[in-house]
Design a protein around this motif. Structure first.
Motif, short mmCIF file in Angstrom:
data_model
loop_
_atom_site.label_atom_id
_atom_site.label_comp_id
_atom_site.label_asym_id
_atom_site.label_seq_id
_atom_site.Cartn_x
_atom_site.Cartn_y
_atom_site.Cartn_z
N SER A 1 0.84 -1.19 0.00
CA SER A 1 0.00 0.00 0.00
C SER A 1 0.87 1.24 0.00
O SER A 1 1.92 1.28 0.66
N ALA A 2 0.43 2.27 -0.74
CA ALA A 2 1.15 3.55 -0.73
C ALA A 2 1.10 4.20 0.65
O ALA A 2 1.91 5.06 0.97
N PHE A 3 0.12 3.77 1.46
CA PHE A 3 -0.06 4.33 2.81
C PHE A 3 0.50 3.41 3.90
O PHE A 3 0.03 3.44 5.03
N GLU A 4 1.46 2.60 3.55
CA GLU A 4 2.02 1.63 4.50
C GLU A 4 2.55 2.31 5.76
O GLU A 4 2.49 1.75 6.87
N ALA A 5 3.08 3.52 5.62
CA ALA A 5 3.65 4.23 6.76
C ALA A 5 2.62 4.51 7.85
O ALA A 5 2.97 4.70 9.02
N ALA A 6 1.33 4.51 7.48
CA ALA A 6 0.29 4.80 8.47
C ALA A 6 0.22 3.72 9.56
O ALA A 6 -0.26 3.98 10.67
N ARG A 7 0.71 2.51 9.28
CA ARG A 7 0.67 1.43 10.27
C ARG A 7 1.48 1.80 11.52
O ARG A 7 1.17 1.35 12.62
N ALA B 1 -3.44 10.04 16.42
CA ALA B 1 -3.17 9.38 15.14
C ALA B 1 -3.75 10.16 13.96
O ALA B 1 -3.19 10.14 12.86
N ASN B 2 -4.88 10.84 14.17
CA ASN B 2 -5.54 11.57 13.09
C ASN B 2 -5.17 13.05 13.06
O ASN B 2 -5.76 13.82 12.29
N SER B 3 -4.21 13.45 13.86
CA SER B 3 -3.83 14.86 13.91
C SER B 3 -3.06 15.27 12.65
O SER B 3 -2.45 14.43 11.98
N PRO C 1 -9.40 8.15 8.44
CA PRO C 1 -8.75 7.76 9.70
C PRO C 1 -7.45 7.02 9.43
O PRO C 1 -7.37 6.18 8.53
N THR C 2 -6.44 7.31 10.23
CA THR C 2 -5.12 6.71 10.04
C THR C 2 -5.18 5.20 10.10
O THR C 2 -4.48 4.51 9.35
N ARG C 3 -6.00 4.64 10.97
CA ARG C 3 -6.06 3.19 11.11
C ARG C 3 -6.61 2.51 9.86
O ARG C 3 -6.36 1.31 9.63
N LEU C 4 -7.35 3.25 9.01
CA LEU C 4 -7.92 2.67 7.80
C LEU C 4 -7.04 2.87 6.57
O LEU C 4 -7.19 2.15 5.58
N LEU C 5 -6.14 3.84 6.60
CA LEU C 5 -5.33 4.16 5.42
C LEU C 5 -4.59 2.95 4.84
O LEU C 5 -4.57 2.76 3.63
N PRO C 6 -3.96 2.08 5.68
CA PRO C 6 -3.22 0.95 5.11
C PRO C 6 -4.09 -0.07 4.39
O PRO C 6 -3.57 -0.94 3.70
N GLU C 7 -5.41 0.03 4.56
CA GLU C 7 -6.31 -0.89 3.86
C GLU C 7 -6.52 -0.50 2.41
O GLU C 7 -7.12 -1.23 1.63
N PHE C 8 -6.02 0.70 2.03
CA PHE C 8 -6.21 1.20 0.68
C PHE C 8 -4.87 1.43 0.00
O PHE C 8 -3.82 1.48 0.64
#
Length: 239
Positions: free
Chosen positions: A71-77, A87-89, A114-121
């Motif tokens: 995921s391009a958003f892997e760093a969110a993990r 986390a959402n700041s 939400p940051t917790r959902l970003l890695p799912e996309f």
């Protein structure tokens, strides 16, 4: 000695045909027509314009598909375990953005999801469409195949700089094909609407630059093909 032919193609992101009905813009152009966009937003429309294929063929249907591998958003993990307020700041979201391997297609989505959902996309990366070598051949690959001299400008360093660079390339007379992407109209439409002073001022700015490039191209080529088009329009929200 003049070049035989030069092609200039300018994509004005968000400039729908309805905006042209209401505002004076490039009235001296010979041909004007509306297009029906494909469903899927910027990435689907731009990929279709540059590849000539429908989204089901080129695969760029959604800007943020569910992940299929990395995921391009892997760093969110790294930040998902933090309390949601932290986390959402904006500070954490800016850190995630700085650690992404590609530039976010829409920073607002990054801020609002939400940051917790970003890695799912994942995020569709259009660099292969605009730069060639993507999973589906685009006009850039065709230009490379034909060994034509071309330039692609996508706002690096600001749109004023990219137009000046295009003008300089035309002056040197060593280019056959110029492809420019203009995103500032879409930004102003989204922020202020189609009747705002900011949008109308930018529209006049773009028109002046288009005429300027056409005049410069006329001075260095026997035949100039100049097309201005858009990927989609934007509707005003009133309530």
């Amino acid at each position: 000695m003049k070049r035989q032919r030069i092609g200039i193609y300018i994509m004005a992101d968000g400039l729908g045909f309805e905006h042209l009905r209401r505002h004076a813009f490039l009235r001296d152009f010979e041909f004007r027509s509306g297009l029906r966009p494909v469903l899927g937003g910027c990435c689907a429309c731009q990929a279709t314009l540059l590849t000539g294929r429908d989204p089901i063929e080129h695969g760029y249907g959604a800007e943020f598909p569910r992940r299929n591998g990395s995921s391009a958003f892997e760093a969110a993990r790294r930040y998902a375990w933090l309390p949601q307020m932290v986390a959402n700041s904006p500070v954490v979201k800016d850190r995630i953005r700085s650690q992404m391997t590609v530039e976010p297609a829409d920073p607002q989505v990054l801020q609002h999801c939400p940051t917790r959902l970003l890695p799912e996309f994942d995020q569709v990366d259009l660099r292969g469409v605009w730069g060639g070598g993507g999973k589906v051949p685009s006009i850039v690959d065709e230009l490379l195949r034909r060994r034509l001299s071309f330039r692609v400008y996508r706002g690096e360093g600001g749109e004023g700089r990219q137009f000046r660079a295009a003008e300089e390339d035309l002056t040197r007379g060593d280019v056959d094909f110029l492809l420019l992407s203009v995103g500032s109209l879409s930004d102003r439409l989204q922020a202020r609407g189609s009747e705002s002073a900011e949008f109308l001022k930018r529209l006049s700015w773009l028109e002046a630059w288009i005429h300027r490039l056409r005049d410069r191209a006329d001075s260095v080529a026997e035949v100039v093909e100049l097309f201005v088009f858009s990927d989609h329009g934007r509707s005003d929200v009133h309530g």
